[in-house]
Motif scaffolding. Structure first.
Motif, short mmCIF file in Angstrom:
data_model
loop_
_atom_site.label_atom_id
_atom_site.label_comp_id
_atom_site.label_asym_id
_atom_site.label_seq_id
_atom_site.Cartn_x
_atom_site.Cartn_y
_atom_site.Cartn_z
N PHE A 1 2.42 -26.00 -33.16
CA PHE A 1 3.86 -25.82 -33.19
C PHE A 1 4.26 -24.70 -34.15
O PHE A 1 5.01 -23.78 -33.80
CB PHE A 1 4.51 -27.14 -33.59
N LEU A 2 3.72 -24.78 -35.33
CA LEU A 2 4.05 -23.80 -36.36
C LEU A 2 3.65 -22.39 -35.94
O LEU A 2 4.40 -21.42 -36.12
CB LEU A 2 3.36 -24.19 -37.66
N ILE A 3 2.49 -22.27 -35.35
CA ILE A 3 2.01 -20.96 -34.91
C ILE A 3 2.87 -20.42 -33.77
O ILE A 3 3.24 -19.24 -33.76
CB ILE A 3 0.53 -21.05 -34.50
N LEU A 4 3.22 -21.28 -32.86
CA LEU A 4 4.11 -20.84 -31.77
C LEU A 4 5.41 -20.30 -32.35
O LEU A 4 5.93 -19.27 -31.92
CB LEU A 4 4.43 -21.99 -30.82
N TRP A 5 5.91 -21.00 -33.33
CA TRP A 5 7.16 -20.60 -33.95
C TRP A 5 7.04 -19.24 -34.62
O TRP A 5 7.91 -18.36 -34.46
CB TRP A 5 7.59 -21.67 -34.96
N LEU A 6 5.99 -19.03 -35.37
CA LEU A 6 5.78 -17.76 -36.05
C LEU A 6 5.71 -16.62 -35.05
O LEU A 6 6.35 -15.57 -35.22
CB LEU A 6 4.48 -17.80 -36.88
N ILE A 7 4.94 -16.85 -34.00
CA ILE A 7 4.75 -15.78 -33.01
C ILE A 7 6.04 -15.50 -32.25
O ILE A 7 6.29 -14.38 -31.83
CB ILE A 7 3.61 -16.17 -32.05
N SER A 8 6.86 -16.52 -32.11
CA SER A 8 8.11 -16.31 -31.37
C SER A 8 9.03 -15.36 -32.12
O SER A 8 9.86 -14.68 -31.53
CB SER A 8 8.83 -17.64 -31.16
N LYS A 9 8.89 -15.32 -33.43
CA LYS A 9 9.75 -14.44 -34.22
C LYS A 9 9.24 -13.01 -34.20
O LYS A 9 10.00 -12.06 -34.33
CB LYS A 9 9.79 -14.93 -35.67
N LYS A 10 7.93 -12.87 -34.04
CA LYS A 10 7.33 -11.55 -34.12
C LYS A 10 5.90 -11.67 -33.62
O LYS A 10 5.19 -12.57 -34.03
CB LYS A 10 7.35 -11.08 -35.59
N LYS B 1 -3.80 -19.82 -25.78
CA LYS B 1 -3.95 -18.78 -24.77
C LYS B 1 -4.46 -19.38 -23.46
O LYS B 1 -3.93 -19.07 -22.38
CB LYS B 1 -4.93 -17.72 -25.28
N ASP B 2 -5.44 -20.27 -23.57
CA ASP B 2 -5.99 -20.90 -22.38
C ASP B 2 -4.94 -21.72 -21.64
O ASP B 2 -4.99 -21.86 -20.42
CB ASP B 2 -7.17 -21.81 -22.75
N LYS B 3 -4.01 -22.24 -22.40
CA LYS B 3 -2.95 -23.03 -21.77
C LYS B 3 -1.84 -22.14 -21.20
O LYS B 3 -0.87 -22.63 -20.63
CB LYS B 3 -2.33 -23.97 -22.81
N GLY B 4 -1.98 -20.85 -21.41
CA GLY B 4 -1.00 -19.92 -20.86
C GLY B 4 0.28 -19.84 -21.67
O GLY B 4 1.33 -19.45 -21.17
N LEU B 5 0.20 -20.21 -22.92
CA LEU B 5 1.40 -20.16 -23.77
C LEU B 5 1.46 -18.86 -24.57
O LEU B 5 2.52 -18.45 -25.03
CB LEU B 5 1.40 -21.35 -24.73
N LYS C 1 -5.19 -7.15 -30.09
CA LYS C 1 -5.35 -8.54 -30.53
C LYS C 1 -4.07 -9.09 -31.14
O LYS C 1 -4.11 -9.89 -32.08
CB LYS C 1 -6.48 -8.66 -31.58
N ARG C 2 -2.99 -8.61 -30.63
CA ARG C 2 -1.70 -9.05 -31.14
C ARG C 2 -1.13 -10.08 -30.15
O ARG C 2 -0.98 -9.79 -28.96
CB ARG C 2 -0.77 -7.84 -31.28
N TYR C 3 -0.84 -11.26 -30.68
CA TYR C 3 -0.42 -12.35 -29.81
C TYR C 3 1.10 -12.39 -29.67
O TYR C 3 1.82 -12.13 -30.63
CB TYR C 3 -0.88 -13.70 -30.38
N SER C 4 1.54 -12.73 -28.47
CA SER C 4 2.98 -12.95 -28.27
C SER C 4 3.18 -14.09 -27.27
O SER C 4 2.27 -14.45 -26.52
CB SER C 4 3.66 -11.68 -27.79
N LEU C 5 4.39 -14.64 -27.27
CA LEU C 5 4.68 -15.80 -26.43
C LEU C 5 4.86 -15.40 -24.96
O LEU C 5 5.49 -14.40 -24.66
CB LEU C 5 5.98 -16.47 -26.91
N THR C 6 4.33 -16.22 -24.08
CA THR C 6 4.64 -16.06 -22.67
C THR C 6 5.93 -16.84 -22.39
O THR C 6 6.47 -17.49 -23.28
CB THR C 6 3.53 -16.65 -21.79
N LYS C 7 6.37 -16.78 -21.16
CA LYS C 7 7.57 -17.53 -20.79
C LYS C 7 7.32 -19.02 -20.98
O LYS C 7 8.15 -19.75 -21.52
CB LYS C 7 7.93 -17.23 -19.34
N ARG C 8 6.16 -19.44 -20.53
CA ARG C 8 5.82 -20.85 -20.69
C ARG C 8 5.73 -21.23 -22.17
O ARG C 8 6.14 -22.32 -22.57
CB ARG C 8 4.47 -21.15 -20.03
N GLY C 9 5.20 -20.32 -22.96
CA GLY C 9 5.10 -20.57 -24.40
C GLY C 9 6.48 -20.76 -25.01
O GLY C 9 6.68 -21.63 -25.86
N GLN C 10 7.41 -19.94 -24.57
CA GLN C 10 8.77 -20.03 -25.08
C GLN C 10 9.38 -21.39 -24.75
O GLN C 10 9.99 -22.04 -25.59
CB GLN C 10 9.61 -18.90 -24.44
N LYS C 11 9.17 -21.81 -23.51
CA LYS C 11 9.70 -23.11 -23.08
C LYS C 11 9.08 -24.24 -23.89
O LYS C 11 9.77 -25.16 -24.33
CB LYS C 11 9.38 -23.33 -21.59
#
Lengths: 95, 95
Positions: free
Chosen positions: B7-16, B48-52, B59-69
Motif C-alpha cells: 500500500f505504502l509503495i503504491l502511494w509513493l509511486i502514485s505521487k511520482k 508488477k506481476d499483478k499489473g498494478l 527501471k522507473r516504476y509508475s502506476l497503471t490504471k489498475r494500480g491507480q484503482k
DNA sequence: TATCCGATATCGGAAACCCGATATAAGCTA
DNA sequence: TAGCTTATATCGGGTTTCCGATATCGGATA
C-alpha cells in the motif's frame, strides 16, 4: 507496519475500556470483517503480558500507563510514515 | 493491515514515478529504517506481476490504471479503519 | 575492452500474523 | 442442580512479510 492489529486494538481501548467481544465487533465495523477468536485473544494476552493492558474482573481491558506511552509512540511513527495523509484523503474525496 | 508495505509503495509511486533505490530512500525517511533489497524488490515484482505497476527502460516504476484503482480502494479501507484519525492526531498534538 | 561499483534481482529461511477448530469458564433458565 | 449459550482462551498450522546473503545487470571510467 509491524503489529498493525496491536496498534489498532490499543487505540480502541484507549478511547474506552472494552471486552474482547466488543473489540471484535468494533473491528468488524471498521474493516468489514470480524476477526476470529484465535486472532483477537492472543493479541490481548500478548499486550497484557507486556504490561500494556490491564483487565478487571469483568474481562474489560484498559490501558496501563505503559500502554498509553506505547500507543503514543505508535501514533507518532504512524504519522511520520503517513506524513502526507491529508493529501491521501483529498485523493478520494474529490471523487 | 495486509499488504501494508504494498500500500505504502503504491502511494509513493502514485505521487511520482520512482526507481527501487529511490523508494528505499523515501521509506527510510518516513519509517527511520531502510528496507533491505530483499524486501523491496520482491514487492515491486509482485505488484508488477499483478499489473498494478509498469516499468520503463530506466527501471522507473509508475502506476497503471489498475494500480491507480487498487490504490484508491486501499485508501478507502484505510480511512474506514481509521475513521477517527483526526482524533488520533490531536492525541499527540496536544502534548 | 577490462574493471569497478552501485542498482537490481533472486533465494532460503525466520518471524509475525491471523485463522479455524477446539477447550474452558461463566452466566442464565428451568 | 442440570443444561444451554455466549464469551474467553488455547492450540497447531498456513500464509504473508521481511530479512540477509548472494548473484546479476549496466553504466562509468580508465
Amino acid at each position: 507496519m509491524k503489529g498493525f492489529l496491536n496498534f489498532l486494538i490499543l487505540w480502541l481501548i484507549s478511547k474506552k475500556s472494552m471486552t474482547g467481544a466488543e473489540i471484535a465487533i468494533e473491528l468488524e465495523k471498521r474493516k468489514g470483517h470480524k476477526p476470529s477468536p484465535g486472532t483477537i485473544y492472543p493479541v490481548l494476552k500478548d499486550l497484557k503480558d507486556k504490561g500494556l493492558l490491564s483487565v478487571d474482573k469483568n474481562k474489560r481491558y484498559s490501558l496501563t500507563k505503559r500502554g498509553q506511552k506505547q500507543l503514543e509512540a505508535h501514533i507518532n511513527t504512524f504519522f511520520e510514515t503517513f506524513c502526507d495523509i491529508d493529501e491521501m484523503r483529498s485523493c478520494i474525496c474529490k471523487k
